[in-house]
Enzyme design. Structure first.
Site, PDB file in Angstrom:
ATOM      1  N   THR A 113      39.714  39.917  26.357  1.00 53.65           N
ATOM      2  CA  THR A 113      38.276  40.217  26.424  1.00 53.65           C
ATOM      3  C   THR A 113      37.406  38.977  26.585  1.00 53.65           C
ATOM      4  O   THR A 113      36.230  39.097  26.936  1.00 53.65           O
ATOM      5  CB  THR A 113      37.819  40.973  25.162  1.00 53.65           C
ATOM      6  OG1 THR A 113      38.033  40.144  24.011  1.00 53.65           O
ATOM      7  CG2 THR A 113      38.560  42.296  25.001  1.00 53.65           C
ATOM      8  N   HIS A 139      36.663  32.810  15.307  1.00 56.97           N
ATOM      9  CA  HIS A 139      37.057  31.420  15.518  1.00 56.97           C
ATOM     10  C   HIS A 139      35.848  30.491  15.466  1.00 56.97           C
ATOM     11  O   HIS A 139      35.371  29.995  16.487  1.00 56.97           O
ATOM     12  CB  HIS A 139      37.800  31.280  16.848  1.00 56.97           C
ATOM     13  CG  HIS A 139      39.193  31.810  16.803  1.00 56.97           C
ATOM     14  ND1 HIS A 139      39.885  32.225  17.919  1.00 56.97           N
ATOM     15  CD2 HIS A 139      40.040  32.008  15.750  1.00 56.97           C
ATOM     16  CE1 HIS A 139      41.083  32.643  17.559  1.00 56.97           C
ATOM     17  NE2 HIS A 139      41.198  32.521  16.255  1.00 56.97           N
ATOM     18  N   SER A 176      37.721  28.479  19.749  1.00 63.71           N
ATOM     19  CA  SER A 176      37.092  29.680  20.294  1.00 63.71           C
ATOM     20  C   SER A 176      37.369  29.807  21.787  1.00 63.71           C
ATOM     21  O   SER A 176      36.950  28.967  22.583  1.00 63.71           O
ATOM     22  CB  SER A 176      35.575  29.627  20.047  1.00 63.71           C
ATOM     23  OG  SER A 176      34.899  30.561  20.858  1.00 63.71           O
ATOM     24  N   SER A 177      38.050  30.877  22.170  1.00 58.65           N
ATOM     25  CA  SER A 177      38.367  31.102  23.581  1.00 58.65           C
ATOM     26  C   SER A 177      37.111  31.211  24.424  1.00 58.65           C
ATOM     27  O   SER A 177      36.973  30.548  25.458  1.00 58.65           O
ATOM     28  CB  SER A 177      39.207  32.374  23.734  1.00 58.65           C
ATOM     29  OG  SER A 177      39.389  32.697  25.091  1.00 58.65           O
ATOM     30  N   GLU A 221      44.506  37.382  20.083  1.00 59.60           N
ATOM     31  CA  GLU A 221      44.177  38.683  20.688  1.00 59.60           C
ATOM     32  C   GLU A 221      45.312  39.175  21.584  1.00 59.60           C
ATOM     33  O   GLU A 221      45.695  40.355  21.538  1.00 59.60           O
ATOM     34  CB  GLU A 221      42.887  38.582  21.501  1.00 59.60           C
ATOM     35  CG  GLU A 221      42.493  39.899  22.164  1.00 59.60           C
ATOM     36  CD  GLU A 221      41.268  39.774  23.057  1.00 59.60           C
ATOM     37  OE1 GLU A 221      41.202  40.525  24.051  1.00 59.60           O
ATOM     38  OE2 GLU A 221      40.384  38.943  22.767  1.00 59.60           O
TER      39      GLU A 221
END
Length: 307
Positions: free
Chosen positions: A165, A42, A223-224, A127
């Site tokens: 994660t 990402h 982006s996590s 995810e």
């Protein structure tokens, strides 16, 4: 003297490096086009560069011509997608991060043993979608403590939990504590399923927060782990901005008089960090730069066997 404190580690992790190299080596070996299911990681800079080299990013396998090669992104995919690829005669190359694969394997194993899985994470994140696909009828996703309190299970039910994660360690710890309070017998993995890179980047940032009053997190808004870094700073009362381009480093910073922290998400290229750093030095020329090393990283993941 006012300074910039650069977090280390920051930026690319081993799983991201492996995923990017998987696409690059596939293009070198077989030429363009190489299809990639979802963005390989990402970050817009990474995706755009790979697209220029000949990667085609798709969300639906129906977009991939039969007998073509397709790479699964670092975030992982559900088993149903692997089956679809096989049925369509596609040659699949798996760039799933090994630490995500570890979570898939644990979920699959405990589901077979009859446990119900509590999956802590953002339910719309790719995810989580992939992990949930391992046993959709035996998995419940929770995002917060309120959802833990609403779970319908009894304290005697066989339960197992894992996390996405890339979660905030702070938030995950709070949710896990609530889970254990309701379900003292709940099982989990021997070690955290929050990956080493997420833990290290959050730890490095926490380490510098007492010294700064403003933080730039360099990373993509999709982006996590980059978003979680921003939240780590904000949770401790430090103003933080998530930026992915030097143009987003603005004169806003002139309102602050203290030191400035800089970190980067696990999918952020270092050249983007350096470009943002240069822009910051243009705005405030007398800043010194200090590196703050939290921990050395030496993890390396091998490329898929097909390469």
């Amino acid at each position: 003297m006012r300074k910039i404190i650069l977090c280390s580690p920051r930026g690319f992790c081993a799983g991201v490096i492996r995923a990017i190299q998987t696409v690059e080596v596939a293009l070198e070996k077989w030429g363009r086009p190489i299809y990639v299911k979802h963005e390989i990681v990402h970050n817009r800079h990474v995706v755009d560069k790979l697209r220029e080299k000949g990667a085609i990013f798709i969300e639906d396998l129906q977009e991939v011509p039969r007998n073509s090669r397709v790479i699964f992104s670092a975030h992982g995919v559900p088993p149903s997608l692997r089956e679809e690829a096989t049925e369509r005669g596609l040659i699949a190359i798996d760039a799933t991060c090994g630490l995500v694969t570890k979570v898939h394997s644990a979920v699959k194993m405990y589901a077979k043993k009859g446990y119900h899985i509590i999956l802590i994470g953002k339910r719309k994140h790719v995810e989580i979608i992939g992990i949930r696909g391992e046993a959709p009828d035996q998995i419940t996703v929770v995002e917060n403590i309120a959802e833990v309190e609403a779970l319908p299970f009894s304290a005697q039910d066989p339960l197992f939990y894992v996390t996405q994660t890339t979660l905030s360690m702070d938030d995950a710890a709070d949710i896990v504590a609530a889970l254990k309070a309701r379900y003292p017998r709940i099982f989990t993995l021997p070690s955290s399923s929050i990956c080493y890179a997420t833990q290290n980047r959050q730890g490095a940032l926490r380490n510098i927060l007492p010294q700064v009053d403003f933080v730039y997190v360099i990373g993509d808004r999709q982006s996590s782990n980059s978003n979680r870094l921003r939240e780590v700073a904000e949770r401790r009362g430090v103003t933080a901005r998530l930026v992915n381009h030097p143009d987003e480093v603005t004169e806003e910073i002139l309102q602050y008089s203290g030191n400035i922290g800089i970190t980067a998400g696990a999918s952020t290229p270092e050249d983007v960090v350096q470009a943002c750093l240069m822009k910051l030095q243009e705005l405030i020329p007398d800043l010194s730069i200090e590196m703050d090393l939290f921990v050395e990283e030496d993890t390396v993941f091998q490329l898929p066997k097909e390469l």
